[in-house]
Design a protein around this motif. Structure first.
Motif, mmCIF file in Angstrom:
data_model
loop_
_atom_site.group_PDB
_atom_site.id
_atom_site.type_symbol
_atom_site.label_atom_id
_atom_site.label_comp_id
_atom_site.label_asym_id
_atom_site.label_seq_id
_atom_site.Cartn_x
_atom_site.Cartn_y
_atom_site.Cartn_z
ATOM 1 N N GLN A 188 1.008 4.560 -4.400
ATOM 2 C CA GLN A 188 2.310 3.978 -5.101
ATOM 3 C C GLN A 188 2.434 2.324 -4.661
ATOM 4 O O GLN A 188 3.354 1.795 -5.119
ATOM 5 N N SER B 238 4.984 -4.136 -10.640
ATOM 6 C CA SER B 238 4.516 -2.766 -11.121
ATOM 7 C C SER B 238 3.445 -2.180 -10.385
ATOM 8 O O SER B 238 2.551 -3.073 -9.916
ATOM 9 N N LYS B 239 3.385 -0.800 -10.436
ATOM 10 C CA LYS B 239 2.230 -0.251 -9.895
ATOM 11 C C LYS B 239 0.755 -0.655 -10.508
ATOM 12 O O LYS B 239 -0.244 -0.743 -9.721
#
Ligand SMILES: Cc1cc2nc3c(=O)[nH]c(=O)nc-3n(C[C@H](O)[C@H](O)[C@H](O)COP(=O)(O)OP(=O)(O)OC[C@H]3O[C@@H](n4cnc5c(N)ncnc54)[C@H](O)[C@@H]3O)c2cc1C
Length: 499
Positions: free
Chosen positions: A420, A435-436
């Motif tokens: 993550q 973001s991931k």
């Protein structure tokens, strides 16, 4: 000179009273015991030394002094060169014997111990150095079976009994344990793990009884590793824990497990036994690396394979200062490398896999000579243990005679052990909003995404400082060209000309 006969116990990196052979032997003599710690300017001024080390050592000395005082003679502290300090004590007291542990650390300490040995001989004072771990002086690891059997025997022996009382040295001034200001050291800014013999015991037992239950599964997971690992390394490095105690305690737990009722076994969890076994294996590996350095102390300064001399720039000429600085401060544009370096700078610790990854990246992708990165890492690790450190650095740089070289792709490593990107976000606040999709390679964000996630590449976070694929391919070619003939020659027992 006082007519008082004394036995000196010279403490170095063995700051404990339990399982301490020299202390036991000195007390057994029935004569007054002078436990001594020497604050050596050459140690404090070494390029590998950091004020954080003194924070740790000082806490250990404070507790050691208290523990020895309870036995009857508190720790005596003197500052200066070892031979000078011992000479002054020998001028004041009738020193019947000096006891110490054999040390396998750095060249500075090997030379210091040689000087003390020579001096003791000229003074006709017996100087007895006792083994403190699995390292066997004078034995090559090529005789691995012989080495393993001696180590096994040592690990089986009962620990040295702590003396019930020490006969004090009458009238001796204990000496002050200097603080950072007195040693002209900056104040430590790191969040260090607690030091001292009692903390070592708590750390070991906490790991063996509950923290380590998922060690085998979690020790490589970046956010979990600090709690899931044993964290006994600084205690083994400064000797607040003896390796024999660690080995015997883990074996005791493994034995207990066999006889546990099924319900208790279930409570401990499926991973328990594997975790304990892995810990025991690591302790063996520790002694094995130390044996390698004991046999070849020049690993600290010279390539094990001489063919590597001059391959990577080293010294003032051509030294890529900017690359090293970016690596040291966590500004390479490779998020996992940068997060690891910043976490290390904050805490003084990294798990094995991250240590290996940052070194592999520095050596293979930034093409930095291991001797140029060793001092920064040595200063950064609270557990700096020269006899492990240089072997690891050389192995990861590909300059030892080990068969293979291990490669660690920072992006793959991050995806596997921090899927993550939490570890990265925790230590790189400038990437916290990313973001991931982009957290492992933020340079792939479009300008619109950079604005959306609040991180402009080149302004808030650097673009990758090198091309990973290209530098890896180049490093492999260059290393192989040197390694293949040297490894082959070594295997067939030939001597290759150096250079
Ligand atoms: C480049 C590099 C430099 C290193 N420098 C040091 C150093 O200066 N001091 C140091 O103590 N360790 C060093 N290590 C080994 C290892 O990374 C640390 O011992 C470990 O991360 C310490 O955490 P721990 O006590 O929780 O270890 P655990 O994983 O719980 O292991 C228990 C003990 O086993 C020993 N150990 C663990 N891994 C290794 C290994 N790969 N090789 C040899 N012994 C091992 C250590 O004494 C450690 O305390 C280095 C590793 C690398 C890759």
């Amino acid at each position: 000179m006082s007519t008082q006969k004394v036995h000196i116990v010279w403490y170095k990196r063995d700051l404990r009273i339990k399982d301490h052979g020299p202390l036991h032997k000195a007390a057994e003599s029935g004569l007054p015991v002078l436990p001594l710690y020497i604050v050596e300017p050459t140690l404090i001024n070494a390029p590998t030394f950091n004020p954080a080390h003194w924070t740790f050592i000082r806490q250990c000395l404070i507790e050691l002094r208290e523990n020895l005082a309870k036995l009857g003679q508190q720790l005596v502290v003197r500052t200066g060169d070892a031979v000078q300090v011992l000479s002054l004590l020998a001028a004041e007291y009738d020193v019947e014997q000096i006891w110490a542990h054999e040390e396998t650390t750095d060249l500075r300490s090997f030379m210091r111990d040689d000087a003390v040995r020579d001096w003791a001989k000229t003074q006709s004072i017996p100087f007895d150095e006792m083994p403190k771990n699995g390292v066997v002086r004078g034995l090559s690891l090529e005789r691995r079976d012989a080495w393993k059997s001696i180590r096994q025997d040592r690990m089986h022996k009962p620990p040295w009994h702590t003396p019930e009382a020490l006969k004090p040295v009458v009238g001796i001034a204990p000496g002050h344990i200097p603080d950072h200001d007195e040693l002209k050291l900056a104040r430590n800014q790191r969040e260090l793990q607690p030091a001292g013999e009692s903390e070592a015991e708590k750390m070991l037992q906490g790991f063996l009884l509950w923290r380590g239950s998922k060690f085998i599964q979690e020790e490589a997971i970046h956010l979990k590793a600090p709690a899931a690992s044993s964290r006994v390394s600084p205690h083994l490095a400064y000797g607040t824990l003896s390796i024999r105690t660690a080995v015997q305690e883990v074996r005791k737990q493994l034995k207990n497990f066999k006889h546990m009722p099924p319900q208790e076994k279930r409570q401990r969890g499926k991973l328990w036994v594997g975790s304990l076994r892995l810990f025991e294996t690591r302790l063996l590996l520790r002694d094995e690396h130390m044996q390698q350095t004991e046999w070849n102390p020049s690993l600290e300064i010279a390539h094990e394979m001489s063919g590597f001399d001059g391959l990577r720039p080293y010294g003032n000429e051509g030294w890529p200062m900017a690359l090293r600085e970016a690596w040291e401060t966590g500004r390479t544009g490779f998020p996992l490398v940068d997060a690891s370096m910043r976490f290390l700078n904050h805490s003084g610790w990294l798990n094995y896999r991250l240590r290996a990854m940052v070194v592999s990246f520095a050596a293979q992708n930034l093409w930095l000579d291991w001797r140029g990165i060793a001092p920064h890492l040595a200063q950064s690790f609270t557990d700096f243990e020269p006899a492990l450190h240089y072997v690891q650095l050389q192995q990861l740089s590909g300059t030892t005679l080990n068969r293979g070289i291990r490669w660690f792709d920072p992006v793959d490593e991050a995806k596997r052990h921090d899927p993550q990107g939490e570890f990265i976000r925790r230590w790189l606040p400038e990437l916290a909003g990313v973001s991931k999709t982009y957290i492992f390679q933020p340079e792939h964000m479009s300008i619109a995404d950079q604005n959306r996630f609040g991180c402009i590449i080149g302004r808030d976070y650097p673009a990758p400082i090198v091309n990973y694929q290209e530098t890896t391919a180049k490093a492999k070619t260059q290393l192989q060209a040197i390694r293949s003939p040297q490894v082959k020659a070594f295997d067939s027992g030939l001597e290759l000309p150096s250079g």
